[in-house]
Design a protein around this motif. Structure first.
Motif, PDB file in Angstrom:
ATOM      1  N   SER A   1     -51.782  41.937 -35.349  1.00  0.00           N
ATOM      2  CA  SER A   1     -51.271  42.196 -35.058  1.00  0.00           C
ATOM      3  C   SER A   1     -50.399  42.266 -36.143  1.00  0.00           C
ATOM      4  N   ILE A   2     -49.895  43.454 -37.094  1.00  0.00           N
ATOM      5  CA  ILE A   2     -48.347  43.500 -38.051  1.00  0.00           C
ATOM      6  C   ILE A   2     -47.894  43.814 -37.984  1.00  0.00           C
ATOM      7  N   ILE A   3     -46.369  43.212 -38.186  1.00  0.00           N
ATOM      8  CA  ILE A   3     -45.555  43.064 -38.062  1.00  0.00           C
ATOM      9  C   ILE A   3     -44.662  43.673 -39.125  1.00  0.00           C
ATOM     10  N   LEU A   4     -43.772  44.270 -39.150  1.00  0.00           N
ATOM     11  CA  LEU A   4     -42.909  44.850 -40.344  1.00  0.00           C
ATOM     12  C   LEU A   4     -41.864  45.665 -39.989  1.00  0.00           C
ATOM     13  N   PRO A   5     -40.784  44.784 -40.311  1.00  0.00           N
ATOM     14  CA  PRO A   5     -39.683  45.573 -40.156  1.00  0.00           C
ATOM     15  C   PRO A   5     -38.524  46.221 -40.396  1.00  0.00           C
ATOM     16  N   ILE A   6     -37.974  47.529 -40.739  1.00  0.00           N
ATOM     17  CA  ILE A   6     -37.221  47.975 -41.175  1.00  0.00           C
ATOM     18  C   ILE A   6     -36.316  48.480 -41.513  1.00  0.00           C
ATOM     19  N   TYR A   7     -35.445  48.118 -42.196  1.00  0.00           N
ATOM     20  CA  TYR A   7     -34.047  49.175 -42.202  1.00  0.00           C
ATOM     21  C   TYR A   7     -32.815  49.940 -42.965  1.00  0.00           C
ATOM     22  N   ASP A   8     -32.245  50.447 -42.526  1.00  0.00           N
ATOM     23  CA  ASP A   8     -31.669  51.659 -43.684  1.00  0.00           C
ATOM     24  C   ASP A   8     -31.864  51.784 -45.222  1.00  0.00           C
ATOM     25  N   GLY A   9     -31.075  50.678 -45.481  1.00  0.00           N
ATOM     26  CA  GLY A   9     -31.572  50.194 -47.295  1.00  0.00           C
ATOM     27  C   GLY A   9     -32.601  49.894 -47.648  1.00  0.00           C
ATOM     28  N   ASP A  10     -34.144  50.095 -46.392  1.00  0.00           N
ATOM     29  CA  ASP A  10     -35.035  49.680 -47.796  1.00  0.00           C
ATOM     30  C   ASP A  10     -35.443  51.110 -48.287  1.00  0.00           C
ATOM     31  N   ASP A  11     -35.600  50.873 -49.406  1.00  0.00           N
ATOM     32  CA  ASP A  11     -36.681  52.062 -50.464  1.00  0.00           C
ATOM     33  C   ASP A  11     -37.666  52.667 -49.883  1.00  0.00           C
ATOM     34  N   GLU A  12     -37.770  54.167 -49.709  1.00  0.00           N
ATOM     35  CA  GLU A  12     -37.876  54.877 -49.401  1.00  0.00           C
ATOM     36  C   GLU A  12     -39.540  54.901 -49.908  1.00  0.00           C
ATOM     37  N   VAL A  13     -40.050  55.176 -50.963  1.00  0.00           N
ATOM     38  CA  VAL A  13     -40.576  55.421 -52.547  1.00  0.00           C
ATOM     39  C   VAL A  13     -41.463  53.972 -52.217  1.00  0.00           C
ATOM     40  N   LYS A  14     -40.830  52.208 -51.744  1.00  0.00           N
ATOM     41  CA  LYS A  14     -41.625  51.314 -51.681  1.00  0.00           C
ATOM     42  C   LYS A  14     -42.198  51.512 -50.202  1.00  0.00           C
ATOM     43  N   LEU A  15     -41.219  51.683 -49.333  1.00  0.00           N
ATOM     44  CA  LEU A  15     -41.775  51.871 -47.520  1.00  0.00           C
ATOM     45  C   LEU A  15     -42.772  52.852 -47.590  1.00  0.00           C
TER      46      LEU A  15
ATOM     47  N   TYR B   1     -52.847  36.640 -33.622  1.00  0.00           N
ATOM     48  CA  TYR B   1     -52.688  36.520 -34.918  1.00  0.00           C
ATOM     49  C   TYR B   1     -51.224  36.960 -35.034  1.00  0.00           C
ATOM     50  N   ALA B   2     -50.437  37.016 -36.034  1.00  0.00           N
ATOM     51  CA  ALA B   2     -49.312  38.036 -36.712  1.00  0.00           C
ATOM     52  C   ALA B   2     -49.555  37.787 -37.797  1.00  0.00           C
ATOM     53  N   LEU B   3     -49.843  39.122 -38.426  1.00  0.00           N
ATOM     54  CA  LEU B   3     -49.622  39.342 -39.860  1.00  0.00           C
ATOM     55  C   LEU B   3     -48.419  39.921 -40.155  1.00  0.00           C
ATOM     56  N   ARG B   4     -47.139  39.203 -41.516  1.00  0.00           N
ATOM     57  CA  ARG B   4     -46.103  39.898 -41.407  1.00  0.00           C
ATOM     58  C   ARG B   4     -46.288  40.595 -42.533  1.00  0.00           C
ATOM     59  N   ILE B   5     -45.103  41.699 -42.911  1.00  0.00           N
ATOM     60  CA  ILE B   5     -45.481  42.284 -44.234  1.00  0.00           C
ATOM     61  C   ILE B   5     -43.992  42.865 -44.240  1.00  0.00           C
ATOM     62  N   ASP B   6     -43.502  42.865 -45.825  1.00  0.00           N
ATOM     63  CA  ASP B   6     -42.061  43.735 -45.482  1.00  0.00           C
ATOM     64  C   ASP B   6     -42.234  44.849 -46.183  1.00  0.00           C
ATOM     65  N   SER B   7     -41.589  45.621 -45.676  1.00  0.00           N
ATOM     66  CA  SER B   7     -41.636  46.688 -46.528  1.00  0.00           C
ATOM     67  C   SER B   7     -41.401  47.435 -47.812  1.00  0.00           C
TER      68      SER B   7
ATOM     69  N   ALA C   1     -33.554  37.812 -36.226  1.00  0.00           N
ATOM     70  CA  ALA C   1     -33.787  38.830 -35.058  1.00  0.00           C
ATOM     71  C   ALA C   1     -34.970  39.822 -34.746  1.00  0.00           C
ATOM     72  N   ALA C   2     -35.683  40.745 -36.456  1.00  0.00           N
ATOM     73  CA  ALA C   2     -35.789  41.963 -35.931  1.00  0.00           C
ATOM     74  C   ALA C   2     -37.782  40.956 -36.464  1.00  0.00           C
ATOM     75  N   LEU C   3     -37.845  39.679 -37.147  1.00  0.00           N
ATOM     76  CA  LEU C   3     -38.963  39.328 -36.741  1.00  0.00           C
ATOM     77  C   LEU C   3     -39.062  38.963 -35.399  1.00  0.00           C
ATOM     78  N   ASN C   4     -37.814  37.712 -34.723  1.00  0.00           N
ATOM     79  CA  ASN C   4     -38.118  37.555 -33.786  1.00  0.00           C
ATOM     80  C   ASN C   4     -38.388  38.019 -32.711  1.00  0.00           C
ATOM     81  N   TYR C   5     -37.692  39.720 -32.548  1.00  0.00           N
ATOM     82  CA  TYR C   5     -37.535  40.002 -31.531  1.00  0.00           C
ATOM     83  C   TYR C   5     -39.901  40.905 -31.729  1.00  0.00           C
ATOM     84  N   ALA C   6     -40.030  40.771 -32.960  1.00  0.00           N
ATOM     85  CA  ALA C   6     -41.298  42.019 -33.308  1.00  0.00           C
ATOM     86  C   ALA C   6     -42.198  40.436 -32.742  1.00  0.00           C
TER      87      ALA C   6
END
Length: 163
Positions: free
Chosen positions: A19-33, A101-107, A88-93
């Protein structure tokens, strides 16, 4: 991590195990996302699901990007009503992962083609519980790409985790 692996390995069976885990929050840059999600598309055939945690309310544009790039049959969309933070977002995921396996990436990460397969094969062959990779960082304080290396040996990892 740049992949040199061939994707034609007929014995490779990560699809039900990653599984891939990707947390997103409102402050994330939309172009990078958008770049992150676009890079992720090449790896979707090797994963069971992409678990995205919306850490509080996000813009309609960010939510639309998720739906534009991640097929509904691969998407597990989790939401917090208010921002609770990365941990909290990562723990929830992680509580929702039902794969080996879980593969974690950032936005703001752009996953390299072959990363899922490379890391899956690496941990399977060595019976590992955790795996990491080098990071090529661009922008910010750096005028040109910089490779940030993480420790590879057990003792180095323990020392690294203390800080």
């Amino acid at each position: 991590m740049i992949s040199n692996s061939s994707i034609t390995n007929n014995n490779w069976s990560s699809q039900d195990e990653v599984s891939i885990i990707l947390p997103i929050y409102d402050g994330d840059d939309e172009v990078k996302l958008e770049k992150c999600l676009n890079a992720l598309v090449t790896e979707l055939k090797y994963v069971k699901e992409v678990i995205i945690v919306l850490d509080g309310p996000v813009t309609d544009t960010k939510l639309q990007l998720v739906h534009d790039f991640i097929p509904i049959n691969k998407l597990n969309l989790l939401k917090f009503k208010e921002n609770r933070g990365l941990i909290a977002a990562l723990n929830y995921a992680l509580s929702e992962v039902n794969t080996k396996y879980a593969l974690r990436i950032d936005s703001d990460d752009m996953i390299c083609p072959g990363r899922v397969m490379d890391q899956y094969e690496y941990v399977e062959k060595r019976s590992l519980d955790i795996c990491s990779s080098y990071i090529q960082q661009e922008g910010g304080y750096f005028s040109k790409p910089v490779i940030r290396k993480v420790p590879l040996e057990h003792e180095e990892i323990i020392r690294f985790m203390r800080y």
